[in-house]
Enzyme design. Structure first.
Site, mmCIF file in Angstrom:
data_model
loop_
_atom_site.group_PDB
_atom_site.id
_atom_site.type_symbol
_atom_site.label_atom_id
_atom_site.label_comp_id
_atom_site.label_asym_id
_atom_site.label_seq_id
_atom_site.Cartn_x
_atom_site.Cartn_y
_atom_site.Cartn_z
ATOM 1 N N GLU A 68 0.827 -1.205 0.000
ATOM 2 C CA GLU A 68 0.000 0.000 0.000
ATOM 3 C C GLU A 68 0.863 1.257 0.000
ATOM 4 O OE1 GLU A 68 -0.289 -2.516 2.059
ATOM 5 O OE2 GLU A 68 -2.376 -3.139 2.302
ATOM 6 N N PRO A 280 10.502 -15.576 -1.591
ATOM 7 C CA PRO A 280 9.434 -15.781 -0.614
ATOM 8 C C PRO A 280 8.821 -14.451 -0.171
ATOM 9 C CG PRO A 280 11.395 -17.030 -0.041
ATOM 10 C CD PRO A 280 11.789 -16.063 -1.118
ATOM 11 N N ARG A 281 7.598 -14.533 0.310
ATOM 12 C CA ARG A 281 6.896 -13.335 0.774
ATOM 13 C C ARG A 281 7.626 -12.691 1.948
ATOM 14 N NH1 ARG A 281 3.646 -9.236 -0.698
ATOM 15 N NH2 ARG A 281 2.114 -8.679 0.874
ATOM 16 N N GLU A 351 3.506 -5.614 -11.343
ATOM 17 C CA GLU A 351 4.951 -5.368 -11.370
ATOM 18 C C GLU A 351 5.635 -6.255 -12.408
ATOM 19 O OE1 GLU A 351 6.752 -3.968 -7.250
ATOM 20 O OE2 GLU A 351 5.666 -5.844 -7.041
#
Length: 444
Positions: A68, A280-281, A351
Site C-alpha cells: 500500500e 518468498p513473501r 509489477e
C-alpha cells in the site's frame, strides 16, 4: 435512528480501546523486544512524534504495509511536483515497510510510524500534526482516526478503496453496520479499485457523491533508485544468467515452495542449466528454504549473503525486501505466488507485467481481490496472463514457454501491452479528483 446507533457503537468502541490501552501498549513493548517494532522509534506508535510539525498546510498519507505504501508514492511525488507549498506526512505501520519506503520518498517528505487506533495515541497524533487532510490507502477504516479527524474538521479520502468479501461481511453485519455507515459518511472521497468494490461501498451506505473512479494505483508503477552496490549486484547477476534458462517464483508463501521446487526439478531434467529465482513473501522464510536445501546438498545462492551464481547453482533465493521489480527484469517468466494453496489471496501481478514477463498465476479462489487484475488484463489480451490450476499445469506451461521462444515473446508483449493500457493516466486522474474533492475543501 441509524446515526444515533452508529454514534453509540463508536462510543462503545472508544471506551473499549481506552480500557484496553494498557494491554495494547504492553503488547507493543513485547513486539519491540521481538524485533517487530523499531527499537528507537516505537513511541511513534503511541502518538509521540519524533519530529516537529513544519508551518503551513499538511497532508497526511497513511498506508499499513509495503504494498500500500509503494502504491502511494507516485501520488505523493505528484503532490510534491504540483503543490510544493504543502507539507507531506507519510505513515506506515510495519517495520518492513519503513525499512524500504524510507529510501523511496521524495526529499522533504516527513516519515513516521502510524499511531495505533487508541484514543490517546490518535488524539496526540492529530493534535501534534494538525493535518488539513488525510489520505488513507485501500481499506483503513479505523474508528478513532476517522471520528477524531471528523471532529477536528479534517478532510478524509480513501484511495484504492477495497473491501474483501470477508471484510464486507464483517462490516455489513446488523450489529456493526450503523458504525460502518457513520464512518463512511465522514469521507469526502472514496476511490474504489473497480465496479465490484464500488458496489460494496454503496451497499455499506457510503454516500454516492463521494465515490469516484480513478484506476488501480498498483498499476502506477514508479522507478526507484537503487544504491550503486545493489545496481552492480543486479547487473552481475544479469551477466551470470545470460546463457541460462531462467524463471522466477515470487511472493511465495509457506507450503508453496514445495510446488515450485517440484516444478524446478522437472525442468532440470530437460534443461540442466535452468535457474529459478525464488522470492518468498517473508525474508526469514527464504533463509529457512535455503538452509533446508543446503542440508540436502543442493547448491543455493542467497541474496542477503551476496552469493555468486556458480555453474552448479540452479536456485537463487531472494531473502530481501524492496527489490522484487528489479529481479523481474532478469527473467522472461514470473510465477506469482500466494495463489497455489487454499486460504491464500494472490498478489500484485502488475509489477511483473510492467517488466514484460509472461505472468503465470493460479485460477480459482486463491487470488482474492487481485482477481480483477487478472480479468482486466485478460480482457485486453488473453495472452497477457496465463492461468494454471496447479503443479502439473504449471510444469506444462513452463515447458511450452521454454521450448517455443515465439510463444514466449507473444506472452511478454501481451503483458506489456495490457499493462500500458491499464496504467495510462492513473496518476493524472488521482491528482484531478484529489484536487477537486480534497484539496479545495481542505485549504479553503
Amino acid at each position: 435512528m441509524a446515526r444515533e446507533r452508529g454514534n453509540l457503537l463508536y462510543m462503545v468502541y472508544r471506551a473499549l480501546t481506552y480500557g484496553l490501552s494498557p494491554l495494547i501498549r504492553l503488547h507493543l513493548r513485547w513486539r519491540k523486544l521481538r524485533g517487530l517494532e523499531h527499537q528507537l522509534r516505537w513511541p511513534e506508535r503511541v502518538g509521540r512524534p519524533s519530529l516537529p510539525r513544519p508551518p503551513g498546510p499538511l497532508l497526511w498519507f497513511h498506508a499499513v504495509s509495503l504494498g500500500e505504501g509503494r502504491a502511494a508514492i507516485p501520488v505523493i511525488k505528484c503532490f510534491v511536483e504540483h503543490r510544493p507549498d504543502i507539507n507531506i506526512l507519510m505513515t506506515t505501520a510495519t517495520l518492513s515497510a519503513f525499512e524500504v519506503i524510507k529510501n523511496w520518498l521524495p526529499s522533504g517528505v516527513i516519515y513516521q510510524f502510524a499511531p495505533l487506533d487508541l484514543p490517546a495515541a490518535m488524539d496526540d497524533f492529530l493534535g501534534h500534526w494538525k493535518p488539513n487532510a488525510i489520505v488513507l490507502m485501500e481499506s483503513e477504516l479505523w474508528p478513532n482516526l476517522i471520528m477524531g479527524a471528523s471532529t477536528k474538521g479534517i478532510i478524509l479520502a480513501l484511495l484504492n478503496a477495497r473491501m474483501s468479501e470477508k471484510s464486507f461481511n464483517n462490516w455489513s453485519g446488523p450489529l456493526v453496520s450503523p458504525l460502518t455507515s457513520l464512518l463512511l459518511s465522514k469521507f469526502s472521497l472514496i476511490a474504489p479499485l473497480n465496479t465490484l468494490q464500488a458496489i460494496r461501498f454503496q451497499l455499506l451506505q457510503a454516500p454516492l457523491f463521494t465515490i469516484n473512479f480513478s484506476g488501480d494505483l498498483k498499476y502506477a508503477m514508479d522507478e526507484f533508485d537503487m544504491s550503486g552496490r545493489d545496481r552492480k549486484c543486479i547487473e552481475d547477476l544479469r551477466v551470470q544468467l545470460a546463457p541460462r534458462q531462467v524463471w522466477m517464483a515470487s511472493s511465495i508463501h509457506k507450503g508453496e515452495e514445495e510446488v515450485m521446487l517440484g516444478v524446478h526439478e522437472a525442468l532440470k531434467e530437460v534443461y540442466p542449466g535452468v535457474v529459478m529465482i525464488l522470492v518468498p513473501r517473508h525474508p526469514q522464510h527464504g533463509k529457512e528454504i535455503a538452509l533446508g536445501l543446503q542440508k540436502k546438498g543442493v547448491s543455493v545462492a542467497l541474496r542477503s549473503h551476496d552469493d555468486k551464481l556458480m555453474p552448479e547453482t540452479s536456485i537463487y533465493v531472494v531473502d530481501t525486501l524492496g527489490e522484487l521489480r528489479d529481479f523481474y527484469k532478469l527473467t522472461p517468466v514470473a510465477v506469482i505466488g500466494g495463489s497455489f494453496l487454499p486460504n491464500l489471496a494472490g498478489h500484485n501481478i502488475s509489477e511483473a507485467s510492467a517488466a514484460g514477463c509472461a505472468v503465470l498465476t493460479v485460477t480459482g479462489y486463491h487470488i482474492g481481490h487481485f482477481r480483477h487484475m487478472v480479468q482486466e488484463m485478460q480482457r485486453l489480451n488473453p495472452l497477457s496472463v496465463l492461468q494454471v490450476s496447479g503443479k502439473l499445469e504449471l510444469e506444462k506451461a513452463l515447458f511450452e514457454l521454454f521450448s517455443n521462444s515465439t510463444l514466449l515473446e507473444r506472452h511478454r508483449a501481451a503483458a506489456r501491452q495490457a499493462f500500458h493500457v491499464l496504467s495510462s493516466g492513473i496518476i493524472e486522474n488521482i491528482w484531478s479528483i484529489l484536487n477537486f474533492h480534497v484539496l479545495k475543501k481542505a485549504l479553503r
